[in-house]
Design an enzyme around this catalytic site. Structure first.
Site, PDB file in Angstrom:
ATOM      1  N   SER A   1      -9.900   2.032   2.432  1.00 28.76           N
ATOM      2  CA  SER A   1      -8.991   2.804   1.619  1.00 28.76           C
ATOM      3  C   SER A   1      -7.948   1.960   0.877  1.00 28.76           C
ATOM      4  O   SER A   1      -7.374   2.442  -0.094  1.00 28.76           O
ATOM      5  CB  SER A   1      -8.250   3.811   2.506  1.00 28.76           C
ATOM      6  OG  SER A   1      -7.425   3.154   3.451  1.00 28.76           O
TER       7      SER A   1
ATOM      8  N   LYS B   1       0.853  -1.189   0.000  1.00 31.31           N
ATOM      9  CA  LYS B   1       0.000   0.000   0.000  1.00 31.31           C
ATOM     10  C   LYS B   1       0.893   1.244   0.000  1.00 31.31           C
ATOM     11  O   LYS B   1       1.871   1.294   0.762  1.00 31.31           O
ATOM     12  CB  LYS B   1      -0.907  -0.022   1.243  1.00 31.31           C
ATOM     13  CG  LYS B   1      -1.924   1.115   1.284  1.00 31.31           C
ATOM     14  CD  LYS B   1      -2.822   1.031   2.540  1.00 31.31           C
ATOM     15  CE  LYS B   1      -3.936   2.065   2.515  1.00 31.31           C
ATOM     16  NZ  LYS B   1      -4.850   1.965   3.676  1.00 31.31           N
TER      17      LYS B   1
ATOM     18  N   SER C   1     -10.327  -0.284   6.592  1.00 31.64           N
ATOM     19  CA  SER C   1      -9.676  -0.207   5.280  1.00 31.64           C
ATOM     20  C   SER C   1      -8.970  -1.466   4.808  1.00 31.64           C
ATOM     21  O   SER C   1      -8.523  -1.510   3.664  1.00 31.64           O
ATOM     22  CB  SER C   1      -8.669   0.935   5.269  1.00 31.64           C
ATOM     23  OG  SER C   1      -9.353   2.143   5.084  1.00 31.64           O
TER      24      SER C   1
HETATM   25  N1  GLN Z   1     -13.550   4.313   5.598  1.00 26.87           N
HETATM   26  C1  GLN Z   1     -12.986   4.781   6.814  1.00 26.87           C
HETATM   27  C2  GLN Z   1     -12.614   6.233   6.687  1.00 26.87           C
HETATM   28  O1  GLN Z   1     -12.855   6.786   5.665  1.00 26.87           O
HETATM   29  C3  GLN Z   1     -11.825   3.927   7.230  1.00 26.87           C
HETATM   30  C4  GLN Z   1     -10.574   4.263   6.522  1.00 26.87           C
HETATM   31  C5  GLN Z   1      -9.426   3.429   7.003  1.00 26.87           C
HETATM   32  O2  GLN Z   1      -9.584   2.417   7.679  1.00 26.87           O
HETATM   33  N2  GLN Z   1      -8.242   3.899   6.695  1.00 26.87           N
HETATM   34  O3  GLN Z   1     -12.107   6.833   7.577  1.00 26.87           O
END
Ligand code: GLN
Length: 495
Positions: A159, A78, A183
């Site tokens: 994400s 990532k 995410s």
């Molecule tokens: N979807 C969540 C957010 O937008 C989680 C994102 C994540 O786990 N990095 O904050």
């Protein structure tokens, strides 16, 4: 068999037996990336030449009898993990041109064990999002498609959308992700693969671009639960460079995947039966519990009374920490700088941040600074911290009655670009089943367990006690065996 179809465990065995070389395995993945990445956009940076050189070096180590546990395994990283000498963008324009002079601890450990990195995976900007559409480098296409509407462009989740799509499309055998509110687990579910967010502190956060430091945790994606265990074994462990990393021994997660679930008590939180949940998700959840009952587990209804406050709590705590962490992108120290000839320091900050951050990141910074501001701190941030403590207490009470908790991973299958996008609150609802684990610091695994009527994958989530990934893996592997999930995405190498 196409070389990109190996599991990690299978590839390790094939490399050991000399059925394939690391160079051949890496070249097959590089070819898959060349064919698919222009369509899927899963990788922001492709490191093909690096990877082939690393694979040759890996073959040499193996020939000398120095093979590590991940020797020659092609992985995607990532693009939130700093990688020495390789651009790291965090999905943001503000880090344009940033080439870290150091390597994150997690990627250092994967390399130490012989892994070969094929590229840096796309993600929502600074890991803020559930669709990968907030990336400054464009969205990622989910390799799966709807049976009745194959043209619809489905999101891979976020994400860590690029990591999940790359593994599903067979551009890598596994990938790293980070999970602040879901995410890893949500994109794993959307892409029909497995992914685990370990206990807070299990993996070092050193060298990972920070989003919300009390919630962020690194973890692996792979196509099987066992492969996740193989990767986590290498990634985990105490690191003096991260004061929140736990000084605990790393258990043999791979062995846990073969453990029986007989006699385990599996909790089903009453509050997770949310309004408007699609029937197929309720059905899959029931089916998952039946599989575990058939395998000898006991199903126990539990209550997590503060679960309904988890989303609002998360969307105060996470932006608050983000606004503080992102203050460092000021155009002075790294990445992009925007200034006019007559700019003073404040003007340089403002121009750089206005040009460098996308709309979702700006929204989070505004919410975060608001809830931390003098007049609102008590009403929002402090209150959220108190509710967070109650959410954690709910789980502590549950652990006296059950050994693991099983829930759906997401309230829907993958949605299409454009759906959920005009209303940020609608997008935040995606995280309803995942954020609680981050708020309480618990391990959570997403396992592909079935298909919706459109032929899209659906995941089940297994939560466990802090530092009890072993039980999580045992339950996840039992679900995986029972589900026998064999469906494949239409877009993949070797198809
Ligand atoms: N979807 C969540 C957010 O937008 C989680 C994102 C994540 O786990 N990095 O904050």
């Amino acid at each position: 068999m196409h070389p990109t179809d190996f599991t990690i465990a299978g590839a390790v065995a094939a490399l050991e037996e000399g059925v394939i070389s690391a160079e051949e395995l890496t070249r097959a993945h590089v070819a898959a990336i060349e064919a698919l990445n222009p369509k899927i956009n899963a990788l922001i940076t492709v490191t093909a030449e690096h990877a082939i050189e690393a694979a040759k070096a890996s073959d040499t180590r193996r020939a000398r009898g120095e093979a590590g546990p991940l020797e020659g395994i092609p992985l995607a990283v990532k693009d939130l993990f700093c990688t020495e000498g390789v651009p790291t963008t965090a999905g943001s324009k503000i880090l344009e041109g940033f080439v870290p002079p150091y390597e994150s601890t997690v990627t250092t450990r994967l390399k130490r064990d012989g892994a070969v990195f094929v590229g840096k995976a796309n993600l929502d900007e600074f890991a803020m999002g559930s669709s990968n559409l907030t990336s400054a480098y464009g969205g990622v296409l989910n390799p799966w498609s709807r049976r009745n509407d194959p043209q619809a462009r489905l999101v891979p989740g976020g994400s860590s959308g690029g990591s999940a799509a790359a593994v599903a499309a067979r551009m890598a055998l596994g990938a790293t992700g980070t999970d602040t509110g879901g995410s890893i687990r949500q994109p794993a579910a959307f892409c029909g693969i497995a992914g685990i967010k370990p206990t807070y502190g299990r993996c070092s956060r050193f060298g990972i671009v920070a989003f919300a430091s009390s919630l962020d945790q690194a973890g692996p994606f792979a196509r099987t639960v066992e492969d996740c265990a193989v990767l986590l074994r290498s990634m985990a462990g105490h690191d003096p460079k991260d004061s929140t990393s736990a000084d605990k021994p790393v258990p043999d997660f791979v062995a846990s995947c073969g453990q029986s679930v007989k006699g385990l008590r599996i909790g089903v939180p009453r509050e997770y039966h949310i309004d408007g949940m699609p029937a197929e998700i309720e059905k899959l959840w029931r089916q998952g519990l039946e599989w575990l009952r058939d395998a000898g587990a006991e199903i126990v209804e539990i209550s997590l009374p503060h679960a309904e406050y988890a989303l609002p709590t998360y969307y105060i705590v996470a932006p608050a920490e983000a606004s503080s962490n992102l203050a460092r992108y000021d155009g002075v120290r790294f990445g992009k700088r925007v200034a006019e000839s007559n700019s003073d320091l404040r003007d340089l900050y403002e121009r750089t941040r206005a040009a460098g951050f996308g709309p979702e990141v700006r929204r989070r910074i505004m919410i975060g600074t608001y809830v931390l501001s003098a007049g609102y701190y008590d009403a929002y941030y402090l209150k959220a911290q108190k509710v967070r403590a109650l959410i954690a207490r709910d789980f502590r009470e549950a652990w006296s009655k059950v050994d693991a908790i099983v829930t759906p991973a997401t309230p829907s299958a993958a949605f299409a670009e454009g759906e959920n996008s005009d209303d940020p609150l609608q997008m935040y609802l995606n995280d309803v089943f995942t954020v609680t684990a981050n708020l309480a610091g618990l391990p959570g695994l997403s396992v592909p367990a079935g298909l919706d009527p459109q032929g899209l994958p659906l995941g089940l989530q297994v939560l466990g006690r802090p530092f009890d990934e072993e039980t999580v893996f045992a339950v996840g592997a039992a679900l995986e065996r029972a589900a026998d999930f064999k469906a494949l995405p239409g877009m993949r190498a070797g198809a």
